[in-house]
Enzyme design. Sequence first.
Site, mmCIF file in Angstrom:
data_model
loop_
_atom_site.group_PDB
_atom_site.id
_atom_site.type_symbol
_atom_site.label_atom_id
_atom_site.label_comp_id
_atom_site.label_asym_id
_atom_site.label_seq_id
_atom_site.Cartn_x
_atom_site.Cartn_y
_atom_site.Cartn_z
ATOM 1 N N ARG A 60 0.861 -1.170 0.000
ATOM 2 C CA ARG A 60 0.000 0.000 0.000
ATOM 3 C C ARG A 60 0.903 1.227 0.000
ATOM 4 O O ARG A 60 2.010 1.201 0.529
ATOM 5 C CB ARG A 60 -0.893 0.018 1.242
ATOM 6 C CG ARG A 60 -1.839 -1.166 1.338
ATOM 7 C CD ARG A 60 -2.619 -1.138 2.641
ATOM 8 N NE ARG A 60 -3.569 -2.266 2.694
ATOM 9 C CZ ARG A 60 -3.273 -3.473 3.147
ATOM 10 N NH1 ARG A 60 -2.048 -3.715 3.605
ATOM 11 N NH2 ARG A 60 -4.170 -4.431 3.151
ATOM 12 N N LYS A 87 -2.964 -1.422 7.347
ATOM 13 C CA LYS A 87 -4.423 -1.443 7.413
ATOM 14 C C LYS A 87 -4.946 -2.728 8.040
ATOM 15 O O LYS A 87 -5.957 -2.732 8.742
ATOM 16 C CB LYS A 87 -4.955 -1.280 5.982
ATOM 17 C CG LYS A 87 -6.450 -1.114 5.850
ATOM 18 C CD LYS A 87 -6.794 -0.904 4.389
ATOM 19 C CE LYS A 87 -8.294 -0.825 4.190
ATOM 20 N NZ LYS A 87 -8.624 -0.655 2.749
ATOM 21 N N HIS A 168 -2.458 3.090 -5.593
ATOM 22 C CA HIS A 168 -2.921 1.711 -5.425
ATOM 23 C C HIS A 168 -2.599 0.848 -6.643
ATOM 24 O O HIS A 168 -2.639 -0.384 -6.571
ATOM 25 C CB HIS A 168 -4.425 1.699 -5.162
ATOM 26 C CG HIS A 168 -4.978 0.339 -4.856
ATOM 27 N ND1 HIS A 168 -4.713 -0.323 -3.671
ATOM 28 C CD2 HIS A 168 -5.757 -0.500 -5.580
ATOM 29 C CE1 HIS A 168 -5.321 -1.501 -3.681
ATOM 30 N NE2 HIS A 168 -5.951 -1.627 -4.830
ATOM 31 N N ARG A 171 0.115 -1.980 -6.197
ATOM 32 C CA ARG A 171 -0.376 -3.148 -5.464
ATOM 33 C C ARG A 171 -1.330 -3.975 -6.327
ATOM 34 O O ARG A 171 -1.212 -5.199 -6.415
ATOM 35 C CB ARG A 171 -1.072 -2.653 -4.203
ATOM 36 C CG ARG A 171 -1.646 -3.705 -3.287
ATOM 37 C CD ARG A 171 -2.093 -2.996 -2.004
ATOM 38 N NE ARG A 171 -2.978 -3.807 -1.186
ATOM 39 C CZ ARG A 171 -2.577 -4.771 -0.373
ATOM 40 N NH1 ARG A 171 -1.295 -5.068 -0.312
ATOM 41 N NH2 ARG A 171 -3.434 -5.444 0.367
ATOM 42 N N HIS A 194 -3.840 -9.389 1.658
ATOM 43 C CA HIS A 194 -5.277 -9.103 1.619
ATOM 44 C C HIS A 194 -5.998 -10.038 2.584
ATOM 45 O O HIS A 194 -5.683 -11.227 2.658
ATOM 46 C CB HIS A 194 -5.851 -9.344 0.208
ATOM 47 C CG HIS A 194 -5.737 -8.152 -0.688
ATOM 48 N ND1 HIS A 194 -4.775 -8.054 -1.671
ATOM 49 C CD2 HIS A 194 -6.467 -7.014 -0.759
ATOM 50 C CE1 HIS A 194 -4.918 -6.903 -2.313
ATOM 51 N NE2 HIS A 194 -5.932 -6.260 -1.789
ATOM 52 N N TYR A 203 -9.073 -9.625 -8.699
ATOM 53 C CA TYR A 203 -7.816 -9.459 -9.429
ATOM 54 C C TYR A 203 -7.545 -10.664 -10.317
ATOM 55 O O TYR A 203 -7.089 -10.535 -11.456
ATOM 56 C CB TYR A 203 -6.648 -9.280 -8.449
ATOM 57 C CG TYR A 203 -6.632 -7.968 -7.718
ATOM 58 C CD1 TYR A 203 -6.753 -6.760 -8.404
ATOM 59 C CD2 TYR A 203 -6.489 -7.921 -6.337
ATOM 60 C CE1 TYR A 203 -6.728 -5.553 -7.728
ATOM 61 C CE2 TYR A 203 -6.461 -6.720 -5.654
ATOM 62 C CZ TYR A 203 -6.584 -5.539 -6.360
ATOM 63 O OH TYR A 203 -6.555 -4.350 -5.691
#
Length: 215
Positions: A60, A87, A168, A171, A194, A203
């Site tokens: 990130r 995060k 972003h 990533r 994630h 993705y």
Amino acid sequence: SNALVAEVWQGIKRTVGTAQKQASPATTDYIKKMLAHVPDTLAGHRDRALLLVGFAGGLRRSELVALNVEDVEYVPEGLVITIRSSKTDQERAGQKVAIALGTTPETCPVKTLRNWLRAAAITSGSLFRGVNRWQHVQTEALTDQVVALLVKRYAGLAGLDPAVFSGHSLRAGLATSAAQAGASERVIMRQTRHRSEAMVRRYIRDGNLFNQNVS
């Protein structure tokens, strides 16, 4: 300066709007196109390392600018980065991310990071810092907004639409490129950290659009 960054950022927001849109992934091919426009300057050494480390680590932008020299451990296979807080790690337990050596010096995140730190004479503290017009390296870290602006700048120089790229994108680009290469959901999630399987599956789905095209 921060004032200049704010001015540029406001201009971008006026141009592309502030609606939340999924950033276009900076896949391997796009990263190579961006790198072709990175100048051979002190700031260019930084930008090359930032793009490649951000991409290879699936980081990130907030994680990228928070990195210190002390968070990087060089190993024979490449390097191991410790993310102190993120995060998905609110307890600050720390997460380790492995980044392998690249096949060529120009696209190797490990070699380009070494080159930047050597050229900037950085031995401790913030990894990615500002460089002023007199080629003096600043002591404070870049902001995450600057990362987004740099990705947009190099996307534009590469002939891509800067409006659809953001911080972003690095990533997202790793996750999409890994999916295109046939990496499993588990492997991608281990690198990107994630927690949402649904996001990673998106993705994978997007990365396989052309792989599974019958035309």
